[in-house]
Design a protein around this motif. Structure first.
Motif, PDB file in Angstrom:
ATOM      1  N   GLY A 281       0.792  -1.221   0.000  1.00 41.89           N
ATOM      2  CA  GLY A 281       0.000   0.000   0.000  1.00 41.89           C
ATOM      3  C   GLY A 281       0.822   1.267   0.000  1.00 41.89           C
ATOM      4  N   ARG A 282       2.146   1.139  -0.007  1.00 44.39           N
ATOM      5  CA  ARG A 282       3.055   2.283  -0.098  1.00 44.39           C
ATOM      6  C   ARG A 282       4.393   1.764  -0.594  1.00 44.39           C
ATOM      7  N   ASP A 283       5.231   2.655  -1.038  1.00 43.92           N
ATOM      8  CA  ASP A 283       6.522   2.279  -1.604  1.00 43.92           C
ATOM      9  C   ASP A 283       7.379   1.614  -0.532  1.00 43.92           C
ATOM     10  N   LYS A 284       7.727   0.334  -0.739  1.00 44.25           N
ATOM     11  CA  LYS A 284       8.501  -0.383   0.275  1.00 44.25           C
ATOM     12  C   LYS A 284       9.880   0.233   0.492  1.00 44.25           C
ATOM     13  N   GLY A 285      10.458   0.792  -0.551  1.00 45.51           N
ATOM     14  CA  GLY A 285      11.783   1.384  -0.414  1.00 45.51           C
ATOM     15  C   GLY A 285      11.834   2.551   0.547  1.00 45.51           C
ATOM     16  N   THR A 286      10.696   3.196   0.779  1.00 48.20           N
ATOM     17  CA  THR A 286      10.656   4.362   1.674  1.00 48.20           C
ATOM     18  C   THR A 286      10.219   4.017   3.094  1.00 48.20           C
ATOM     19  N   LEU A 287       9.937   2.751   3.383  1.00 53.52           N
ATOM     20  CA  LEU A 287       9.505   2.366   4.734  1.00 53.52           C
ATOM     21  C   LEU A 287      10.618   2.652   5.736  1.00 53.52           C
TER      22      LEU A 287
ATOM     23  N   ALA B 275      16.505  -8.103  -3.271  1.00 52.45           N
ATOM     24  CA  ALA B 275      15.282  -7.293  -3.293  1.00 52.45           C
ATOM     25  C   ALA B 275      15.290  -6.301  -2.142  1.00 52.45           C
ATOM     26  N   VAL B 276      14.690  -5.161  -2.368  1.00 47.99           N
ATOM     27  CA  VAL B 276      14.630  -4.140  -1.334  1.00 47.99           C
ATOM     28  C   VAL B 276      13.801  -4.589  -0.138  1.00 47.99           C
ATOM     29  N   ASP B 277      12.904  -5.560  -0.342  1.00 50.53           N
ATOM     30  CA  ASP B 277      11.997  -5.960   0.732  1.00 50.53           C
ATOM     31  C   ASP B 277      12.525  -7.148   1.553  1.00 50.53           C
ATOM     32  N   LEU B 278      13.857  -7.299   1.609  1.00 48.12           N
ATOM     33  CA  LEU B 278      14.507  -8.279   2.484  1.00 48.12           C
ATOM     34  C   LEU B 278      15.304  -7.496   3.536  1.00 48.12           C
ATOM     35  N   PRO B 279      14.656  -7.010   4.584  1.00 48.87           N
ATOM     36  CA  PRO B 279      15.320  -6.080   5.501  1.00 48.87           C
ATOM     37  C   PRO B 279      16.489  -6.668   6.275  1.00 48.87           C
TER      38      PRO B 279
END
Length: 200
Positions: free
Chosen positions: A17-23, A92-96
Motif C-alpha cells: 500500500g506504499r513504496d517499500k523502499g521508503t519504509l 530485493a529491497v523488501d529483504l530487511p
C-alpha cells in the motif's frame, strides 16, 4: 567489472500500500538501509528502478527497466544490458535482514554455474537473493521476448547451483530471507529489529 550488487526496487508495492523502499527501518528508509549493506562489498552497487529518478539522493547508480512492468527478471536483464558486470548479485529491497556475508558466500559457491541460488528445506528457491552470470543474459532475453516473466521459466535453460540450507550453517535463513510484502510482514520485521536491539 566483476561483481555488481543490484537492489530490485522497481515494484509497485501494491500489497504493502506504499513504496517499500521508503519504509522507515532502523532510522532510515529501507532502500537506504539495504544500499548501505552492499556498498563496498562487491565491485559496485546499483538500484534497479522502473523509472529514472525514483529515489533521488540515494547515491547509487540507477538501472531503469528497459521493459516496463515486466518484473524482476526484466530488472536482471537491464543490469546486464546497462553495465559490463560479469556477475550480478541480485537482491530485493523488501529483504530487511539480508546479509552481505551470505551474498559473498553465494558468489564463492557458484563455481562455474550460471546461477547460484538457495534452495529452502521445503523446496522453494530464492531468485531475488541469488547470483547470476552474464551467460544468463540471452536466455533471460529469450524468456522475456516470449512473454515469460517468471524465473522458473528461465532456470531450466541454464546451469543452476542450488545451495541447500545445510550448506549455510550459521545463518538464520528464516530471518535473512524474511520478505516484507504486506503491512503485517513489515510489523513483524520491526518487532524482530527491536528484539535484536534489546538483546544487545
Amino acid at each position: 567489472m566483476d561483481t555488481l550488487a543490484v537492489i530490485l526496487a522497481g515494484g509497485q508495492s501494491r500489497r504493502m500500500g506504499r513504496d517499500k523502499g521508503t519504509l522507515p527501518f532502523d532510522g532510515v528508509p529501507l532502500l537506504e538501509a539495504t544500499a548501505r549493506k552492499y556498498q563496498g562489498v562487491f565491485d559496485a552497487a546499483a538500484v534497479s528502478v522502473d523509472r529514472p529518478g525514483r529515489y533521488p539522493g540515494l547515491g547509487l547508480p540507477e538501472l531503469p527497466d528497459q521493459r516496463r512492468g515486466a518484473g524482476p527478471l526484466a530488472g536482471l536483464e537491464a543490469a546486464f544490458t546497462l553495465t559490463d558486470a560479469r556477475t550480478v548479485f541480485l537482491t530485493a529491497v523488501d529483504l530487511p535482514f539480508a546479509d552481505a556475508d551470505l551474498a559473498r558466500r553465494l558468489v564463492e559457491l557458484r563455481g562455474n554455474a550460471d546461477v547460484c541460488i538457495i534452495r529452502r528445506g521445503q523446496g522453494g528457491r530464492e531468485p531475488t537473493f541469488a547470483v547470476y552470470g552474464r551467460s544468463c543474459l540471452p536466455h533471460i532475453t529469450a524468456c522475456l521476448d516470449a512473454g515469460e516473466r517468471a524465473f522458473r521459466a528461465f532456470f531450466p535453460l541454464v546451469e543452476v547451483r542450488q545451495v541447500a540450507e545445510a550448506e549455510l550453517p550459521g545463518w538464520d535463513l528464516d530471518r535473512v530471507l524474511l520478505n516484507v510484502n504486506r503491512p503485517e510482514d513489515y510489523r513483524r520485521a520491526l518487532d524482530l529489529l527491536h528484539q535484536g536491539a534489546a538483546g544487545l
